[in-house]
Scaffold this active site. Structure first.
Site, PDB file in Angstrom:
ATOM      1  N   PHE A   1     -12.730  98.874 150.746  1.00  0.00           N
ATOM      2  CA  PHE A   1     -12.989  97.443 150.499  1.00  0.00           C
ATOM      3  C   PHE A   1     -12.197  96.520 151.437  1.00  0.00           C
TER       4      PHE A   1
ATOM      5  N   ILE B   1      -5.007 111.140 156.027  1.00  0.00           N
ATOM      6  CA  ILE B   1      -3.607 110.857 156.394  1.00  0.00           C
ATOM      7  C   ILE B   1      -2.632 111.861 155.755  1.00  0.00           C
TER       8      ILE B   1
ATOM      9  N   ALA C   1      -5.519 104.481 150.712  1.00  0.00           N
ATOM     10  CA  ALA C   1      -4.885 104.802 149.435  1.00  0.00           C
ATOM     11  C   ALA C   1      -5.948 105.187 148.422  1.00  0.00           C
TER      12      ALA C   1
ATOM     13  N   THR D   1       1.011  96.377 146.855  1.00  0.00           N
ATOM     14  CA  THR D   1       0.373  95.642 145.763  1.00  0.00           C
ATOM     15  C   THR D   1       1.424  95.021 144.848  1.00  0.00           C
ATOM     16  N   ASP D   2       1.041  93.943 144.178  1.00  0.00           N
ATOM     17  CA  ASP D   2       1.977  93.338 143.206  1.00  0.00           C
ATOM     18  C   ASP D   2       2.197  94.255 142.001  1.00  0.00           C
ATOM     19  N   GLU D   3       1.336  95.281 141.853  1.00  0.00           N
ATOM     20  CA  GLU D   3       1.468  96.155 140.667  1.00  0.00           C
ATOM     21  C   GLU D   3       2.777  96.941 140.676  1.00  0.00           C
TER      22      GLU D   3
ATOM     23  N   TYR E   1      -0.740 105.062 139.642  1.00  0.00           N
ATOM     24  CA  TYR E   1      -1.109 104.359 140.881  1.00  0.00           C
ATOM     25  C   TYR E   1       0.048 103.508 141.385  1.00  0.00           C
TER      26      TYR E   1
ATOM     27  N   SER F   1       2.991 105.423 142.661  1.00  0.00           N
ATOM     28  CA  SER F   1       2.804 106.015 143.997  1.00  0.00           C
ATOM     29  C   SER F   1       2.935 104.940 145.080  1.00  0.00           C
ATOM     30  N   LYS F   2       2.456 103.737 144.806  1.00  0.00           N
ATOM     31  CA  LYS F   2       2.576 102.657 145.790  1.00  0.00           C
ATOM     32  C   LYS F   2       4.038 102.226 145.944  1.00  0.00           C
TER      33      LYS F   2
ATOM     34  N   ASN G   1      -7.539  91.642 144.509  1.00  0.00           N
ATOM     35  CA  ASN G   1      -8.546  91.129 145.440  1.00  0.00           C
ATOM     36  C   ASN G   1      -9.947  91.184 144.821  1.00  0.00           C
TER      37      ASN G   1
ATOM     38  N   PRO H   1     -17.729  96.687 129.795  1.00  0.00           N
ATOM     39  CA  PRO H   1     -16.613  97.175 128.980  1.00  0.00           C
ATOM     40  C   PRO H   1     -15.355  96.334 129.204  1.00  0.00           C
TER      41      PRO H   1
ATOM     42  N   ASP I   1      -8.378 100.203 124.734  1.00  0.00           N
ATOM     43  CA  ASP I   1      -7.553  99.690 125.827  1.00  0.00           C
ATOM     44  C   ASP I   1      -7.195 100.793 126.817  1.00  0.00           C
TER      45      ASP I   1
ATOM     46  N   GLY J   1      -1.193 102.223 128.812  1.00  0.00           N
ATOM     47  CA  GLY J   1      -0.138 101.551 129.590  1.00  0.00           C
ATOM     48  C   GLY J   1      -0.612 100.295 130.302  1.00  0.00           C
TER      49      GLY J   1
HETATM   50  P1  NAD Z   1     -10.388 101.252 148.396  1.00  0.00           P
HETATM   51  O1  NAD Z   1     -10.204 102.306 147.366  1.00  0.00           O
HETATM   52  O2  NAD Z   1     -11.602 100.400 148.370  1.00  0.00           O
HETATM   53  O3  NAD Z   1     -10.321 101.901 149.855  1.00  0.00           O
HETATM   54  C1  NAD Z   1      -9.392 102.876 150.198  1.00  0.00           C
HETATM   55  C2  NAD Z   1      -9.858 103.560 151.471  1.00  0.00           C
HETATM   56  O4  NAD Z   1      -8.865 104.553 151.821  1.00  0.00           O
HETATM   57  C3  NAD Z   1     -11.184 104.318 151.308  1.00  0.00           C
HETATM   58  O5  NAD Z   1     -12.024 104.048 152.404  1.00  0.00           O
HETATM   59  C4  NAD Z   1     -10.771 105.782 151.310  1.00  0.00           C
HETATM   60  O6  NAD Z   1     -11.747 106.654 151.831  1.00  0.00           O
HETATM   61  C5  NAD Z   1      -9.527 105.742 152.167  1.00  0.00           C
HETATM   62  N1  NAD Z   1      -8.649 106.877 151.880  1.00  0.00           N
HETATM   63  C6  NAD Z   1      -8.269 107.356 150.661  1.00  0.00           C
HETATM   64  N2  NAD Z   1      -7.504 108.445 150.800  1.00  0.00           N
HETATM   65  C7  NAD Z   1      -7.348 108.666 152.139  1.00  0.00           C
HETATM   66  C8  NAD Z   1      -6.669 109.634 152.905  1.00  0.00           C
HETATM   67  N3  NAD Z   1      -5.974 110.603 152.322  1.00  0.00           N
HETATM   68  N4  NAD Z   1      -6.728 109.544 154.249  1.00  0.00           N
HETATM   69  C9  NAD Z   1      -7.453 108.562 154.860  1.00  0.00           C
HETATM   70  N5  NAD Z   1      -8.136 107.630 154.172  1.00  0.00           N
HETATM   71  C10 NAD Z   1      -8.083 107.676 152.833  1.00  0.00           C
HETATM   72  O7  NAD Z   1      -9.068 100.362 148.305  1.00  0.00           O
HETATM   73  P2  NAD Z   1      -8.844  98.828 148.639  1.00  0.00           P
HETATM   74  O8  NAD Z   1      -9.105  98.033 147.433  1.00  0.00           O
HETATM   75  O9  NAD Z   1      -9.561  98.509 149.909  1.00  0.00           O
HETATM   76  O10 NAD Z   1      -7.273  98.822 148.888  1.00  0.00           O
HETATM   77  C11 NAD Z   1      -6.729  99.000 150.208  1.00  0.00           C
HETATM   78  C12 NAD Z   1      -5.223  98.913 150.117  1.00  0.00           C
HETATM   79  O11 NAD Z   1      -4.823  97.655 149.572  1.00  0.00           O
HETATM   80  C13 NAD Z   1      -4.605  99.978 149.208  1.00  0.00           C
HETATM   81  O12 NAD Z   1      -3.427 100.436 149.822  1.00  0.00           O
HETATM   82  C14 NAD Z   1      -4.276  99.231 147.920  1.00  0.00           C
HETATM   83  O13 NAD Z   1      -3.166  99.799 147.269  1.00  0.00           O
HETATM   84  C15 NAD Z   1      -3.961  97.853 148.465  1.00  0.00           C
HETATM   85  N6  NAD Z   1      -4.227  96.726 147.534  1.00  0.00           N
HETATM   86  C16 NAD Z   1      -5.431  96.605 146.928  1.00  0.00           C
HETATM   87  C17 NAD Z   1      -5.665  95.505 146.081  1.00  0.00           C
HETATM   88  C18 NAD Z   1      -6.995  95.319 145.409  1.00  0.00           C
HETATM   89  O14 NAD Z   1      -7.121  94.431 144.556  1.00  0.00           O
HETATM   90  N7  NAD Z   1      -8.034  96.056 145.738  1.00  0.00           N
HETATM   91  C19 NAD Z   1      -4.661  94.561 145.870  1.00  0.00           C
HETATM   92  C20 NAD Z   1      -3.435  94.718 146.525  1.00  0.00           C
HETATM   93  C21 NAD Z   1      -3.233  95.808 147.361  1.00  0.00           C
HETATM   94  P1  TYD Z   2      -9.111  96.524 137.850  1.00  0.00           P
HETATM   95  O1  TYD Z   2     -10.213  95.854 138.588  1.00  0.00           O
HETATM   96  O2  TYD Z   2      -9.207  97.980 137.562  1.00  0.00           O
HETATM   97  O3  TYD Z   2      -7.759  96.172 138.630  1.00  0.00           O
HETATM   98  P2  TYD Z   2      -6.210  96.467 138.200  1.00  0.00           P
HETATM   99  O4  TYD Z   2      -6.170  97.409 137.077  1.00  0.00           O
HETATM  100  O5  TYD Z   2      -5.671  97.046 139.453  1.00  0.00           O
HETATM  101  O6  TYD Z   2      -5.650  95.122 137.874  1.00  0.00           O
HETATM  102  O7  TYD Z   2      -8.924  95.790 136.453  1.00  0.00           O
HETATM  103  C1  TYD Z   2      -8.669  94.391 136.368  1.00  0.00           C
HETATM  104  C2  TYD Z   2      -8.448  94.058 134.902  1.00  0.00           C
HETATM  105  O8  TYD Z   2      -9.666  94.273 134.184  1.00  0.00           O
HETATM  106  C3  TYD Z   2      -7.408  94.938 134.223  1.00  0.00           C
HETATM  107  O9  TYD Z   2      -6.675  94.159 133.276  1.00  0.00           O
HETATM  108  C4  TYD Z   2      -8.242  95.979 133.492  1.00  0.00           C
HETATM  109  C5  TYD Z   2      -9.502  95.222 133.119  1.00  0.00           C
HETATM  110  N1  TYD Z   2     -10.740  96.028 133.056  1.00  0.00           N
HETATM  111  C6  TYD Z   2     -11.559  95.968 131.931  1.00  0.00           C
HETATM  112  O10 TYD Z   2     -11.264  95.240 130.950  1.00  0.00           O
HETATM  113  N2  TYD Z   2     -12.680  96.731 131.918  1.00  0.00           N
HETATM  114  C7  TYD Z   2     -13.033  97.545 132.957  1.00  0.00           C
HETATM  115  O11 TYD Z   2     -14.080  98.247 132.859  1.00  0.00           O
HETATM  116  C8  TYD Z   2     -12.203  97.590 134.106  1.00  0.00           C
HETATM  117  C9  TYD Z   2     -12.541  98.459 135.280  1.00  0.00           C
HETATM  118  C10 TYD Z   2     -11.065  96.802 134.127  1.00  0.00           C
END
Ligand code: NAD
Ligand code: TYD
Length: 337
Positions: A12, A60, A83, A125-127, A150, A153-154, A180, A205, A272, A275
């Site tokens: 993404f 990686i 990731a 991530t802020d998580e 998750y 690990s981050k 995002n 859900p 729910d 955690g």
């Molecule tokens: P995503 O799951 O959409 O994409 C992850 C990509 O990494 C995929 O294309 C996958 O094929 C690739 N990948 C996974 N394992 C791999 C490996 N071992 N070697 C090479 N490639 C591999 O994730 P995203 O939402 O695009 O997130 C990207 C980064 O941003 C992550 O590090 C995530 O922790 C961080 N992040 C995401 C969010 C969010 O809301 N999505 C917010 C803050 C930070």
């Molecule tokens: P998510 O998009 O999985 O992001 P993150 O857990 O990394 O914040 O979830 C966003 C919020 O939505 C989180 O509080 C969990 C909730 N959620 C639901 O209530 N139902 C769902 O089916 C999913 C995927 C998430």
């Protein structure tokens, strides 16, 4: 011209980053490596039509494969998006999160040190900060307190990256962004899941009491924050990135349904998440003041753009929801039915 090694660029945020750079920065060459997991989509970026761009299928966590890339290319910057990224999957199977997010990052750090790269940006991530109560915001000084496999690990990857800065003087930067949303997000995450389920007439859900809060940022703003840190950030520093958009889950789902003209009766309260972090909210005043970053899109406008994209790209998500995703959905949401 600088060469960026971008990892996870078929997911993404990586996809959005590469597309933005390809259209706005003609002086950057991108090598994208991605192992193409379920979350990747090889159709996202057309290699033929994208200038200064090359893709390699590389894991990686596989140091041998990875070292070939460093050996064969002169890399200036590394931007590590790769990731396993979904909390629910980390609850079902934590091991792959350690393999990719921790071991994979360590491999990248070691090779970056060996090949003396100029900058290493760890996308975090802020998580990693854990969960907030009603008050307060995450700052860069908030202690790390991850609560899901998750986020643990981050946080581990962040600490490894920072250890390379302190121990070896490696030019490391870290960004920590809030949730995002936007184009190309895999349908398992809350916002695309809501849009797609609403469009296909499926229940949405909602975990627990639906009052968990997330602080949403439009993906293009995250991408701009990442570029600001890459271009102007100080080594050994962490930068929070946010969008100034806190919202309860029930409210954001209701807003999307309203925009799509779909009934609220589609919302279904379910068990729910284990955690489940209650609230994330981010203070991004550091990047704002020091690097002049300011998110451009508010949630209302960002959601309109996102909904439109999913409406116009049914083929993109139709392919996903008719494939393996169906098995995940069954395990996740149809257990015990
Ligand atoms: P995503 O799951 O959409 O994409 C992850 C990509 O990494 C995929 O294309 C996958 O094929 C690739 N990948 C996974 N394992 C791999 C490996 N071992 N070697 C090479 N490639 C591999 O994730 P995203 O939402 O695009 O997130 C990207 C980064 O941003 C992550 O590090 C995530 O922790 C961080 N992040 C995401 C969010 C969010 O809301 N999505 C917010 C803050 C930070
Ligand atoms: P998510 O998009 O999985 O992001 P993150 O857990 O990394 O914040 O979830 C966003 C919020 O939505 C989180 O509080 C969990 C909730 N959620 C639901 O209530 N139902 C769902 O089916 C999913 C995927 C998430």
């Amino acid at each position: 011209m600088k060469t960026y090694l971008v990892t996870g660029g078929l997911g993404f945020i990586g996809t959005n980053f590469i597309k933005y750079v390809a259209s706005n920065r003609k002086d950057i060459k991108i090598i994208n490596i991605d192992s193409v997991t379920y979350a990747a989509n090889p159709d996202n970026i057309d290699e033929e039509k994208t200038i200064n761009y090359k893709f390699y299928k590389i894991d990686i966590a596989n140091n041998d494969e990875l070292s070939e890339i460093f050996k064969k290319n002169k890399i200036d910057y590394v931007v590590n998006f790769a990731a396993e990224s979904h909390v629910d999957r980390s609850i079902l199977n934590p091991s792959i999160f350690i393999k990719t997010n921790v071991e994979g990052t360590l491999n990248l750090l070691k090779l970056s040190l060996e090949y003396k790269i100029e900058k290493f940006l760890q996308i975090s991530t802020d998580e990693v900060y854990g969960s907030l109560g009603k008050e307060g915001l995450f700052t860069e000084k908030t202690p790390l307190s991850p609560r899901s496999p998750y986020s643990a690990s981050k946080a581990s990857a962040d600490m490894l990256a920072m250890s390379f800065f302190h121990t070896y003087g490696m030019p490391v930067l870290i960004t920590r962004c809030s949730n995002n949303y936007g184009q190309y997000q895999f349908p398992e995450k809350l916002i695309p899941l809501t849009i797609i389920n609403a469009l296909t007439g499926k229940d949405i859900p909602l975990y627990g009491d639906g009052k968990n809060i997330r602080d949403w940022v439009y993906v293009d703003d995250h991408v701009k924050g990442v570029l600001a840190v890459l271009e102007k950030g100080e080594f050994g520093e962490v930068y929070n990135i946010g969008g100034r958009s806190e919202m309860q889950n029930i409210d954001i789902i209701s807003l999307i349904l309203k925009k799509l003209n779909k009934p609220l009766s589609l919302i279904k309260y379910v068990k729910d998440r284990a955690g489940h972090d209650r609230r994330y909210a981010i203070d991004f005043s550091k990047i704002n003041k020091e690097l002049e970053f300011n998110p451009q899109l508010n949630l209302d406008k960002g959601l309109d753009l996102t909904i439109n994209w999913y409406l116009e790209n049914r083929k993109w998500w139709g392919k996903i929801i008719s494939g393996d995703y169906r098995n995940y959905y069954k395990i996740m949401y149809e257990r015990g039915k």
